[in-house]
Scaffold this active site. Structure first.
Site, PDB file in Angstrom:
ATOM      1  CB  SER A  21      -0.887   0.000   1.247  1.00  0.00           C
ATOM      2  OG  SER A  21      -0.068   0.156   2.398  1.00  0.00           O
ATOM      3  CE  LYS A  26       4.268   1.113  -3.211  1.00  0.00           C
ATOM      4  NZ  LYS A  26       3.611   1.787  -2.072  1.00  0.00           N
ATOM      5  CD  GLU A  94       4.742   6.185  -7.356  1.00  0.00           C
ATOM      6  OE1 GLU A  94       3.729   5.431  -7.383  1.00  0.00           O
ATOM      7  OE2 GLU A  94       4.929   7.044  -6.490  1.00  0.00           O
ATOM      8  CB  ALA A  95       5.810  -0.671 -11.471  1.00  0.00           C
ATOM      9  CB  CYS A 150      -3.858   0.742  10.440  1.00  0.00           C
ATOM     10  SG  CYS A 150      -5.532   1.415  10.465  1.00  0.00           S
ATOM     11  CB  CYS A 182      -5.523  -2.599   9.181  1.00  0.00           C
ATOM     12  SG  CYS A 182      -7.008  -2.305  10.161  1.00  0.00           S
TER      13      CYS A 182
HETATM   14  P1  ADP Z   1       5.785   3.927  -0.334  1.00  0.00           P
HETATM   15  O1  ADP Z   1       6.792   4.015  -1.468  1.00  0.00           O
HETATM   16  O2  ADP Z   1       5.326   2.519  -0.065  1.00  0.00           O
HETATM   17  O3  ADP Z   1       4.623   4.885  -0.484  1.00  0.00           O
HETATM   18  P2  ADP Z   1       7.866   5.226   1.178  1.00  0.00           P
HETATM   19  O4  ADP Z   1       9.077   4.342   1.053  1.00  0.00           O
HETATM   20  O5  ADP Z   1       7.812   6.430   0.268  1.00  0.00           O
HETATM   21  O6  ADP Z   1       6.538   4.347   1.019  1.00  0.00           O
HETATM   22  O7  ADP Z   1       7.721   5.795   2.656  1.00  0.00           O
HETATM   23  C1  ADP Z   1       7.849   4.985   3.796  1.00  0.00           C
HETATM   24  C2  ADP Z   1       8.002   5.925   4.985  1.00  0.00           C
HETATM   25  O8  ADP Z   1       6.789   6.644   5.159  1.00  0.00           O
HETATM   26  C3  ADP Z   1       8.219   5.249   6.314  1.00  0.00           C
HETATM   27  O9  ADP Z   1       9.574   4.948   6.552  1.00  0.00           O
HETATM   28  C4  ADP Z   1       7.722   6.304   7.298  1.00  0.00           C
HETATM   29  O10 ADP Z   1       8.757   7.211   7.608  1.00  0.00           O
HETATM   30  C5  ADP Z   1       6.699   7.089   6.505  1.00  0.00           C
HETATM   31  N1  ADP Z   1       5.291   6.891   6.890  1.00  0.00           N
HETATM   32  C6  ADP Z   1       4.349   7.866   6.919  1.00  0.00           C
HETATM   33  N2  ADP Z   1       3.139   7.375   7.250  1.00  0.00           N
HETATM   34  C7  ADP Z   1       3.295   6.041   7.464  1.00  0.00           C
HETATM   35  C8  ADP Z   1       2.404   4.972   7.839  1.00  0.00           C
HETATM   36  N3  ADP Z   1       1.101   5.162   8.050  1.00  0.00           N
HETATM   37  N4  ADP Z   1       2.926   3.729   7.943  1.00  0.00           N
HETATM   38  C9  ADP Z   1       4.241   3.523   7.731  1.00  0.00           C
HETATM   39  N5  ADP Z   1       5.115   4.484   7.378  1.00  0.00           N
HETATM   40  C10 ADP Z   1       4.674   5.739   7.243  1.00  0.00           C
HETATM   41 ZN    ZN Z   2      -6.780  -0.327  11.401  1.00  0.00          ZN
END
Ligand code: ADP
Ligand code: ZN
Length: 192
Positions: A21, A26, A94-95, A150, A182
């Site tokens: 998500s 990611k 962002e595939a 979550c 979640c």
């Molecule tokens: P994605 O590419 O999956 O969107 P990113 O790698 O850009 O995720 O970002 C992950 C980072 O986002 C985490 O290390 C944390 O610092 C931050 N973060 C902000 N909100 C959340 C959340 N609800 N759950 C987990 N990490 C979060």
């Molecule tokens: Zn929840």
């Protein structure tokens, strides 16, 4: 100790997929793997999809502000046209915003001996599979599923909750209009 020389020969190609998500880490995980490849003196090339038709220099950026230089490409044909013949590792962020041709492109890159690392959302805001990620998962050798936290209950989160009523699959500049939820707290909306 002798410094590592750049590898002249491409290895055996593989496809790795990092999916989950929004906010699940990611991009962070993709950046970590690509940085390690650079430390190993491998030639790394990074792509992300663009919102306009131009090829452009850009960065992949994680929510915790880690970043790596990347090339922005409008479609998979442009991506292929810009692949460096010497690149050993290809990262794609962002595939889910690429066309379905991404699967064949990654297969070809791997067949030519490259390590391909693909990160993307596996589900859209309704919780439905987000093409081309399902097919990418099917052809990958290695899959990592990342979970966020979550924001409602603190449990591991597998869904991206949209906080606006827009029904467009893609909302541009959208980090502020999503939060991680979640399965229990996720509300898919009435069009799901
Ligand atoms: P994605 O590419 O999956 O969107 P990113 O790698 O850009 O995720 O970002 C992950 C980072 O986002 C985490 O290390 C944390 O610092 C931050 N973060 C902000 N909100 C959340 C959340 N609800 N759950 C987990 N990490 C979060
Ligand atoms: Zn929840």
């Amino acid at each position: 100790m002798a410094r590592l020389e750049p590898r002249k020969q491409l290895g055996r190609g593989t496809i790795e997929v990092i999916c989950g998500s929004m906010f699940s880490g990611k991009s962070e995980e993709l950046i970590r793997r690509l940085r390690r490849a650079e430390i190993a003196k491998q030639r790394v090339q990074i792509f992300k999809p663009g919102v306009d038709d131009r090829f452009a220099e850009d960065h992949i950026v994680s929510h915790n502000q880690q970043r790596l230089p990347s090339s922005r490409v409008p479609d998979t044909a442009t991506l292929v046209a810009h692949v460096d013949p010497e690149a050993e590792v290809i990262g794609i962020d962002e595939a889910q915003f690429f066309d379905d041709g991404l699967v064949e492109v990654c297969q070809n890159l791997a067949a030519a001996g490259r390590r391909v690392i693909v990160a993307g959302l596996d589900k859209d805001y309704r919780g439905q599979p987000f093409e081309p990620m399902p097919a990418m998962l099917a052809v990958a050798e290695y899959i990592t599923k990342t979970l966020a936290i979550c924001v409602q209950c603190g449990e591991p989160a597998n869904f991206s909750q949209r906080l606006t009523s827009s029904r467009e699959r893609v909302v541009v500049g959208a980090d502020e209009v999503y939060e991680a939820r979640c399965r229990h707290c996720f509300e898919p909306g009435d069009d799901a």
